[in-house]
Write a protein that holds these residues in place. Structure first.
Motif, PDB file in Angstrom:
ATOM      1  N   MET A 212      50.964  42.895  48.243  1.00  0.00           N
ATOM      2  CA  MET A 212      49.957  42.393  49.189  1.00  0.00           C
ATOM      3  C   MET A 212      49.318  41.100  48.691  1.00  0.00           C
ATOM      4  O   MET A 212      48.940  40.245  49.489  1.00  0.00           O
ATOM      5  N   TYR A 213      49.184  40.961  47.374  1.00  0.00           N
ATOM      6  CA  TYR A 213      48.586  39.775  46.741  1.00  0.00           C
ATOM      7  C   TYR A 213      49.577  39.265  45.704  1.00  0.00           C
ATOM      8  O   TYR A 213      49.482  39.602  44.525  1.00  0.00           O
ATOM      9  N   PRO A 214      50.552  38.469  46.141  1.00  0.00           N
ATOM     10  CA  PRO A 214      51.673  38.106  45.276  1.00  0.00           C
ATOM     11  C   PRO A 214      51.369  37.145  44.129  1.00  0.00           C
ATOM     12  O   PRO A 214      52.256  36.855  43.342  1.00  0.00           O
ATOM     13  N   ASP A 215      50.140  36.667  44.041  1.00  0.00           N
ATOM     14  CA  ASP A 215      49.815  35.850  42.870  1.00  0.00           C
ATOM     15  C   ASP A 215      48.403  36.175  42.389  1.00  0.00           C
ATOM     16  O   ASP A 215      47.585  36.718  43.114  1.00  0.00           O
ATOM     17  N   GLU A 216      48.156  35.834  41.141  1.00  0.00           N
ATOM     18  CA  GLU A 216      46.884  36.152  40.488  1.00  0.00           C
ATOM     19  C   GLU A 216      45.681  35.563  41.223  1.00  0.00           C
ATOM     20  O   GLU A 216      44.632  36.207  41.325  1.00  0.00           O
ATOM     21  N   ASN A 217      45.812  34.337  41.713  1.00  0.00           N
ATOM     22  CA  ASN A 217      44.681  33.675  42.375  1.00  0.00           C
ATOM     23  C   ASN A 217      44.247  34.418  43.633  1.00  0.00           C
ATOM     24  O   ASN A 217      43.051  34.607  43.857  1.00  0.00           O
ATOM     25  N   ARG A 218      45.208  34.820  44.456  1.00  0.00           N
ATOM     26  CA  ARG A 218      44.869  35.571  45.680  1.00  0.00           C
ATOM     27  C   ARG A 218      44.235  36.910  45.330  1.00  0.00           C
ATOM     28  O   ARG A 218      43.273  37.339  45.964  1.00  0.00           O
ATOM     29  N   PHE A 219      44.799  37.578  44.346  1.00  0.00           N
ATOM     30  CA  PHE A 219      44.258  38.868  43.917  1.00  0.00           C
ATOM     31  C   PHE A 219      42.824  38.712  43.420  1.00  0.00           C
ATOM     32  O   PHE A 219      41.920  39.436  43.835  1.00  0.00           O
ATOM     33  N   PHE A 220      42.614  37.749  42.548  1.00  0.00           N
ATOM     34  CA  PHE A 220      41.293  37.517  41.964  1.00  0.00           C
ATOM     35  C   PHE A 220      40.284  37.161  43.045  1.00  0.00           C
ATOM     36  O   PHE A 220      39.149  37.636  43.038  1.00  0.00           O
ATOM     37  N   ASP A 221      40.684  36.332  44.008  1.00  0.00           N
ATOM     38  CA  ASP A 221      39.795  35.942  45.104  1.00  0.00           C
ATOM     39  C   ASP A 221      39.418  37.153  45.951  1.00  0.00           C
ATOM     40  O   ASP A 221      38.254  37.315  46.326  1.00  0.00           O
ATOM     41  N   MET A 222      40.378  38.023  46.238  1.00  0.00           N
ATOM     42  CA  MET A 222      40.109  39.230  47.007  1.00  0.00           C
ATOM     43  C   MET A 222      39.099  40.116  46.287  1.00  0.00           C
ATOM     44  O   MET A 222      38.142  40.617  46.882  1.00  0.00           O
ATOM     45  N   VAL A 223      39.270  40.299  44.991  1.00  0.00           N
ATOM     46  CA  VAL A 223      38.355  41.135  44.222  1.00  0.00           C
ATOM     47  C   VAL A 223      36.966  40.495  44.173  1.00  0.00           C
ATOM     48  O   VAL A 223      35.955  41.163  44.390  1.00  0.00           O
ATOM     49  N   ARG A 224      36.922  39.220  43.930  1.00  0.00           N
ATOM     50  CA  ARG A 224      35.651  38.500  43.830  1.00  0.00           C
ATOM     51  C   ARG A 224      34.845  38.616  45.135  1.00  0.00           C
ATOM     52  O   ARG A 224      33.644  38.837  45.121  1.00  0.00           O
ATOM     53  N   ARG A 225      35.530  38.502  46.282  1.00  0.00           N
ATOM     54  CA  ARG A 225      34.837  38.530  47.576  1.00  0.00           C
ATOM     55  C   ARG A 225      34.560  39.945  48.081  1.00  0.00           C
ATOM     56  O   ARG A 225      33.522  40.199  48.652  1.00  0.00           O
ATOM     57  N   GLY A 226      35.500  40.866  47.866  1.00  0.00           N
ATOM     58  CA  GLY A 226      35.377  42.187  48.462  1.00  0.00           C
ATOM     59  C   GLY A 226      34.939  43.309  47.553  1.00  0.00           C
ATOM     60  O   GLY A 226      34.594  44.388  48.025  1.00  0.00           O
ATOM     61  N   TYR A 227      34.946  43.064  46.259  1.00  0.00           N
ATOM     62  CA  TYR A 227      34.642  44.123  45.298  1.00  0.00           C
ATOM     63  C   TYR A 227      33.701  43.614  44.206  1.00  0.00           C
ATOM     64  O   TYR A 227      33.942  43.815  43.020  1.00  0.00           O
ATOM     65  N   ALA A 228      32.608  42.993  44.617  1.00  0.00           N
ATOM     66  CA  ALA A 228      31.657  42.402  43.662  1.00  0.00           C
ATOM     67  C   ALA A 228      31.169  43.406  42.611  1.00  0.00           C
ATOM     68  O   ALA A 228      31.045  43.049  41.435  1.00  0.00           O
ATOM     69  N   PRO A 229      30.891  44.673  42.972  1.00  0.00           N
ATOM     70  CA  PRO A 229      30.446  45.603  41.935  1.00  0.00           C
ATOM     71  C   PRO A 229      31.499  45.846  40.848  1.00  0.00           C
ATOM     72  O   PRO A 229      31.144  46.083  39.695  1.00  0.00           O
ATOM     73  N   VAL A 230      32.773  45.768  41.200  1.00  0.00           N
ATOM     74  CA  VAL A 230      33.843  45.931  40.220  1.00  0.00           C
ATOM     75  C   VAL A 230      34.044  44.636  39.446  1.00  0.00           C
ATOM     76  O   VAL A 230      34.270  44.639  38.241  1.00  0.00           O
ATOM     77  N   TYR A 231      33.927  43.524  40.145  1.00  0.00           N
ATOM     78  CA  TYR A 231      34.132  42.211  39.545  1.00  0.00           C
ATOM     79  C   TYR A 231      33.032  41.863  38.541  1.00  0.00           C
ATOM     80  O   TYR A 231      33.306  41.314  37.476  1.00  0.00           O
ATOM     81  N   ARG A 232      31.796  42.179  38.884  1.00  0.00           N
ATOM     82  CA  ARG A 232      30.657  41.866  38.015  1.00  0.00           C
ATOM     83  C   ARG A 232      29.692  43.053  37.943  1.00  0.00           C
ATOM     84  O   ARG A 232      28.568  42.997  38.422  1.00  0.00           O
ATOM     85  N   PRO A 233      30.143  44.143  37.322  1.00  0.00           N
ATOM     86  CA  PRO A 233      29.263  45.304  37.243  1.00  0.00           C
ATOM     87  C   PRO A 233      28.098  45.069  36.290  1.00  0.00           C
ATOM     88  O   PRO A 233      28.231  44.337  35.310  1.00  0.00           O
ATOM     89  N   GLY A 234      26.972  45.672  36.637  1.00  0.00           N
ATOM     90  CA  GLY A 234      25.860  45.684  35.681  1.00  0.00           C
ATOM     91  C   GLY A 234      26.201  46.719  34.618  1.00  0.00           C
ATOM     92  O   GLY A 234      26.626  46.412  33.521  1.00  0.00           O
TER      93      GLY A 234
END
Length: 144
Positions: free
Chosen positions: A63-85
């Motif tokens: 679904m996310y064939p390269d690191e940049n797309r994957f990272f962008d998806m996580v950064r935008r849609g999964y902020a608690p996982v991307y930057r947990p307190g």
């Protein structure tokens, strides 16, 4: 000719040995799954795209064939996982057939809100686990 009591003793010993070998394997699977999740979270915190992407299951990589797309998806849609307190591992459940596991992670997001992340991990042909998806559930606001 073995007596009935002897057969029962042998059967009980066999079942005890079988249970001893199964329980640690499941505990080891849960520990391996937690390590994959923790290593990916640490990679997100370090902005290490390559390492974070390496923990994604093949279906996610399709679904996310390269690191940049994957990272962008996580950064935008999964902020608690991307930057947990803070985060802590909750319950885990290993699939009866050993094909995967589900791991609960309690996470405080970057804005201070609490979340539960339900990770789905699948076993790979080499026996390792990869993350096949994460469902985010926002914790209910405290009653005042």
């Amino acid at each position: 000719m073995a007596t009935r009591a002897h057969l029962i003793t042998v059967l009980a010993a066999f079942l005890a040995a079988f249970a001893i070998t199964i329980i640690p394997a499941r505990a080891n699977d849960a520990a391996a799954g937690r390590a994959v999740i923790e290593n990916q979270i640490e990679a997100f915190l370090s902005d290490d795209m390559s390492t974070a992407y390496s923990f994604a299951a093949p279906n996610i990589k399709k679904m996310y064939p390269d690191e940049n797309r994957f990272f962008d998806m996580v950064r935008r849609g999964y902020a608690p996982v991307y930057r947990p307190g803070n985060y802590a591992f909750g319950r885990s459940k290993v699939a009866p057939d050993g094909s995967g596991l589900v791991q609960e992670v309690l996470i405080q997001g970057p804005n201070g809100r609490d979340w539960t992340a339900i990770y789905s991990l699948e076993r790979q042909p080499d026996g390792s686990f990869k993350i096949n998806g994460v469902q985010m559930i926002r914790a209910a606001a405290p009653q005042t």
